[in-house]
Design a protein around this motif. Structure first.
Motif, mmCIF file in Angstrom:
data_model
loop_
_atom_site.group_PDB
_atom_site.id
_atom_site.type_symbol
_atom_site.label_atom_id
_atom_site.label_comp_id
_atom_site.label_asym_id
_atom_site.label_seq_id
_atom_site.Cartn_x
_atom_site.Cartn_y
_atom_site.Cartn_z
ATOM 1 N N THR A 130 0.732 -1.254 -0.031
ATOM 2 C CA THR A 130 0.096 0.124 0.062
ATOM 3 C C THR A 130 0.908 1.203 -0.026
ATOM 4 O OG1 THR A 130 -0.207 -0.051 2.268
ATOM 5 C CG2 THR A 130 -1.896 -1.059 1.163
ATOM 6 N N ALA A 131 2.085 1.118 0.058
ATOM 7 C CA ALA A 131 3.047 2.262 0.002
ATOM 8 C C ALA A 131 2.835 3.021 -1.132
ATOM 9 C CB ALA A 131 4.528 1.897 0.502
ATOM 10 N N LYS A 132 3.079 4.412 -0.974
ATOM 11 C CA LYS A 132 2.860 5.328 -2.213
ATOM 12 C C LYS A 132 4.344 5.889 -2.739
ATOM 13 C CE LYS A 132 -1.703 6.460 -0.972
ATOM 14 N NZ LYS A 132 -2.543 7.621 -0.421
ATOM 15 N N ASP A 133 5.022 6.332 -1.633
ATOM 16 C CA ASP A 133 6.410 6.955 -1.899
ATOM 17 C C ASP A 133 7.522 6.221 -1.369
ATOM 18 O OD1 ASP A 133 5.101 9.197 -3.044
ATOM 19 O OD2 ASP A 133 4.445 9.728 -0.884
ATOM 20 N N TYR A 134 7.515 5.749 -0.215
ATOM 21 C CA TYR A 134 8.744 5.105 0.271
ATOM 22 C C TYR A 134 8.335 4.052 1.347
ATOM 23 C CZ TYR A 134 8.874 7.644 4.632
ATOM 24 O OH TYR A 134 8.654 8.291 6.083
ATOM 25 N N VAL A 135 9.330 3.064 1.408
ATOM 26 C CA VAL A 135 9.260 1.763 2.793
ATOM 27 C C VAL A 135 10.838 1.823 3.152
ATOM 28 C CG1 VAL A 135 8.729 -0.252 3.317
ATOM 29 C CG2 VAL A 135 7.197 0.825 1.736
ATOM 30 N N HIS A 136 11.089 2.255 4.255
ATOM 31 C CA HIS A 136 12.361 2.296 4.634
ATOM 32 C C HIS A 136 12.367 1.198 6.005
ATOM 33 C CE1 HIS A 136 13.292 6.450 3.119
ATOM 34 N NE2 HIS A 136 13.431 5.683 2.193
ATOM 35 N N ILE A 137 13.408 0.261 5.825
ATOM 36 C CA ILE A 137 13.393 -1.062 6.730
ATOM 37 C C ILE A 137 14.781 -1.066 7.255
ATOM 38 C CG2 ILE A 137 13.343 -3.605 6.465
ATOM 39 C CD1 ILE A 137 11.447 -3.034 4.060
ATOM 40 N N MET A 138 15.036 -1.407 8.663
ATOM 41 C CA MET A 138 16.031 -2.075 9.271
ATOM 42 C C MET A 138 15.753 -3.353 9.720
ATOM 43 S SD MET A 138 17.399 1.128 11.597
ATOM 44 C CE MET A 138 17.372 2.893 11.245
ATOM 45 N N THR A 139 16.563 -4.370 9.454
ATOM 46 C CA THR A 139 16.545 -5.555 9.980
ATOM 47 C C THR A 139 18.076 -6.273 9.958
ATOM 48 O OG1 THR A 139 15.631 -7.820 9.311
ATOM 49 C CG2 THR A 139 16.225 -6.271 7.528
ATOM 50 N N PRO A 140 18.239 -6.996 10.889
ATOM 51 C CA PRO A 140 19.287 -7.615 11.040
ATOM 52 C C PRO A 140 19.606 -9.186 10.017
ATOM 53 C CG PRO A 140 18.074 -8.300 12.942
ATOM 54 C CD PRO A 140 17.329 -7.234 12.103
ATOM 55 N N TYR A 141 18.656 -9.561 9.535
ATOM 56 C CA TYR A 141 18.560 -10.599 8.887
ATOM 57 C C TYR A 141 17.744 -10.383 7.563
ATOM 58 C CZ TYR A 141 20.179 -12.125 13.303
ATOM 59 O OH TYR A 141 20.779 -12.397 14.597
ATOM 60 N N LEU A 142 18.319 -11.222 6.576
ATOM 61 C CA LEU A 142 17.336 -10.896 5.185
ATOM 62 C C LEU A 142 17.367 -12.370 4.543
ATOM 63 C CD1 LEU A 142 15.918 -8.522 3.752
ATOM 64 C CD2 LEU A 142 17.986 -8.617 2.290
ATOM 65 N N ILE A 143 16.258 -13.048 5.065
ATOM 66 C CA ILE A 143 16.233 -14.524 4.550
ATOM 67 C C ILE A 143 14.646 -14.570 4.185
ATOM 68 C CG2 ILE A 143 16.612 -16.983 4.968
ATOM 69 C CD1 ILE A 143 18.499 -16.393 7.230
ATOM 70 N N VAL A 170 23.183 -3.988 13.148
ATOM 71 C CA VAL A 170 21.849 -3.622 13.385
ATOM 72 C C VAL A 170 20.934 -4.598 13.863
ATOM 73 C CG1 VAL A 170 19.750 -2.731 12.003
ATOM 74 C CG2 VAL A 170 22.052 -1.772 11.447
ATOM 75 N N HIS A 171 20.475 -4.362 15.089
ATOM 76 C CA HIS A 171 19.503 -5.545 15.641
ATOM 77 C C HIS A 171 17.979 -5.034 15.602
ATOM 78 C CE1 HIS A 171 17.867 -8.134 18.831
ATOM 79 N NE2 HIS A 171 18.355 -8.890 18.011
ATOM 80 N N ALA A 172 17.985 -3.514 15.070
ATOM 81 C CA ALA A 172 16.440 -3.145 15.028
ATOM 82 C C ALA A 172 15.715 -3.846 13.946
ATOM 83 C CB ALA A 172 16.774 -1.655 14.802
ATOM 84 N N LYS A 173 14.462 -3.450 14.230
ATOM 85 C CA LYS A 173 13.473 -4.352 13.417
ATOM 86 C C LYS A 173 12.275 -3.173 12.997
ATOM 87 C CE LYS A 173 14.752 -7.685 16.256
ATOM 88 N NZ LYS A 173 15.696 -8.308 16.021
ATOM 89 N N ILE A 174 12.447 -2.266 12.088
ATOM 90 C CA ILE A 174 11.570 -1.065 11.827
ATOM 91 C C ILE A 174 11.026 -1.109 10.337
ATOM 92 C CG2 ILE A 174 12.353 0.228 13.888
ATOM 93 C CD1 ILE A 174 13.453 1.920 11.584
ATOM 94 N N PHE A 175 9.938 -0.875 10.176
ATOM 95 C CA PHE A 175 9.223 -0.395 8.895
ATOM 96 C C PHE A 175 8.829 0.952 9.004
ATOM 97 C CE2 PHE A 175 9.880 -4.500 7.386
ATOM 98 C CZ PHE A 175 9.232 -4.918 6.179
ATOM 99 N N VAL A 176 9.142 1.771 8.101
ATOM 100 C CA VAL A 176 8.232 3.034 8.255
ATOM 101 C C VAL A 176 8.150 3.488 6.499
ATOM 102 C CG1 VAL A 176 10.596 4.320 8.124
ATOM 103 C CG2 VAL A 176 8.643 5.618 8.838
ATOM 104 N N ALA A 177 6.600 4.027 6.352
ATOM 105 C CA ALA A 177 6.574 4.345 4.971
ATOM 106 C C ALA A 177 5.642 5.577 4.910
ATOM 107 C CB ALA A 177 5.532 3.045 4.760
ATOM 108 N N ASP A 178 5.946 6.378 4.137
ATOM 109 C CA ASP A 178 5.156 7.649 3.714
ATOM 110 C C ASP A 178 4.789 8.788 4.773
ATOM 111 O OD1 ASP A 178 4.889 6.367 1.168
ATOM 112 O OD2 ASP A 178 3.063 5.547 1.499
#
Length: 519
Positions: free
Chosen positions: A365-378, A436-444
């Protein structure tokens, strides 16, 4: 490093292994696996009848697996042992699939969730107001209420912490204010300045008549705390238990860890985020460079949902009915409204994968941006497609990862996704100072999530997790500001970076990616 320090670390390591019974548990698991293999070999060689039955069993398991509603990724990873070890693979699959422990826990949690609904009902006026403001969010709230028993709240203030270092003093200050009860639920508790400082306050509060409960994940027993540690806290008047303590009997429910981080005080204040109760999370012990973590404090109505999350998990192993009424947030305790908040929990059982659905909803549903911090990407296929599709339709998708990993195997697997994401337009940055151990999503500038859910199979499918979804809350801008500040300390990844890795690292990553659903 001085010889004395090396010697001390060695002694501490030996003590942890002894106290944690680690070698004993590992040895017992190996014996059970060996018995399973020996039984299969003996029966196979004993009679052609048994062998024929095993072949029928293998075919039946393949048909069942193919037609099940499991994720395609999980079907694929199970197909490997079924192809390589046709009979033994089916034997092992049945052994795992028929474990009673997980089914009993799931049924108990379903009962407790229904029980909780009467104490934390959805405020219809809040839900309808949100739906009028944003119909998409209204439908999202409807899903969360129906499938995760998670209402939407207003009248709650949020404080965002860009580092565990900044969260810790506030945790101590809020604990000092406790008058009625303190609930703590954490994945990791380790002796050190952070935990010892908290423990001293807990001991004092117990003497003042405050009810204190502490729950931590049973994995701690393998290396961090002795098995008898709950008894030590009980002796101080603190109710304590381990979730799923590791015992020398193999069960698949050991794979479902309590990865949540919750601190609730009097039903008025709740903390959640990535920070565990150990010194590296507040940078008082350096393990992988500078430790970047995030958390939030909720003050107001939404804190009550974390109270009930804790009570549900606590009562999984209890038979006596809990009096939830006495833990309700006081009706006269109110705060000014600041947008909307949806505290939620993630259960590894059943068909719903709420942590994953929350992230997919933001991406789709994001229109402009989604910014993510995560320690793992699987990533599973669905999450990979959501990330790349968002980027392809013009949304700025940017991910901050560690530059110094805590788990080299997981980092090797994460690297195998980089080029596919980069080629689709997803930006990947690595935090150069450390981990980075943070778990965040931020959008728009409108939506944000802070919690415990990583972008990996363990968090999205296997673990108990929690988080809070924010909509039009003033702290969302602070989260985005922190993302941009962190970005200045990062290295931007390029497709050519993958080829610069050591060949062994690339091969390891590709092999392990086949087993990613189990990582």
């Amino acid at each position: 490093m001085k010889k004395e320090e090396i010697k001390e670390k060695g002694i501490q390591g030996v003590k942890k292994i002894i106290f944690g019974r680690t070698l004993f548990v590992i040895f017992a698991f190996l014996i059970q696996f060996a018995l399973l293999a020996v039984t299969y070999i003996w029966l196979r060689d004993y009679s052609y009848v048994f062998y024929l039955l095993f072949v029928i069993l293998s075919v039946s398991v393949v048909l069942h697996l193919f037609n099940s509603n499991e994720s395609p990724d999980f079907k694929l990873v199970w197909m490997l042992p079924l192809v390589i070890f046709p009979v033994f693979g089916a034997f092992f699959y049945l052994y795992v699939a028929t474990q009673l422990g997980t089914k009993m826990i799931f049924r108990r949690l379903q009962f407790l969730s229904k029980f909780t609904r009467q104490y934390a009902p959805q405020n219809t006026e809040v839900k309808n107001r949100l739906k009028e403001e944003n119909s998409q969010m209204g439908h999202f709230v409807q899903y969360m209420e129906e499938y995760d028993n998670c209402p939407v709240y207003d009248h709650t203030q949020v404080t965002y912490y860009p580092l565990g270092d900044e969260q810790f003093p506030d945790m101590l200050a809020e604990l000092e204010k406790a008058e009625k009860f303190i609930f703590l639920e954490f994945f990791i508790v380790e002796e050190g300045n952070m935990w010892n400082s908290i423990l001293e306050i807990l001991k004092k509060k117990v003497k003042e008549g405050v009810e204190v409960r502490v729950m931590y994940d049973g994995m701690c027993v393998l290396a961090l705390l002795p098995y008898f540690y709950p008894k030590l806290l009980e002796a101080e008047g603190i109710r304590c238990k381990m979730f799923a303590p590791i015992k020398p009997v193999f069960s698949t429910h050991y794979n479902n860890r309590d990865h949540r981080k919750i601190m609730v005080i009097d039903g008025k204040v709740a903390f959640t985020g990535g920070t565990n109760l150990a010194d590296e999370y507040i940078n008082q012990k350096l393990r992988f460079g500078h430790w970047k973590d995030t958390a939030v404090k909720l003050t107001g109505k939404a804190a009550e949902r974390f109270t009930y999350m804790f009570l549900e998990m606590w009562n999984v192993s209890e038979t006596k009915e809990e009096n939830y009424e006495q833990y309700k947030t006081p009706a006269n305790f109110t705060m000014p409204s600041d947008g909307y908040l949806i505290p939620y929990e993630v259960c590894p059982f059943g068909k719903e994968r709420v942590g994953k659905k929350v992230y997919l909803d933001i991406l789709n549903t994001a229109k402009d941006y989604v910014h993510i911090m995560t320690p793992y990407l699987i990533l599973d296929y669905e999450m990979l497609m959501a990330l790349t599709y968002a980027a392809k339709r013009g949304v700025q998708v940017s991910i901050i990862m560690p530059h110094i990993p805590d788990k080299k195997a997981a980092f090797a697997v994460a690297k195998t996704y980089y080029n596919e994401l980069l080629e689709a337009g997803v930006e990947i940055h690595e935090y150069e100072p450390g981990f980075v151990h943070a778990k965040i999503f931020v959008a728009d500038d409108e939506k944000a999530v802070v919690g415990t859910v990583n972008l990996d199979y363990r968090s999205l499918f296997h673990h108990f997790e929690c988080g809070v979804m924010m909509y039009k809350n003033s702290q969302i801008l602070e989260i985005e500001k922190d993302f941009q500040t962190t970005l200045q300390k990062c290295i931007k990844m390029q497709p050519s970076d993958y080829k610069r890795q050591k060949l062994a690292m690339r091969i390891t990553g590709k092999i392990l990616r086949m087993f990613a659903p189990l990582m």
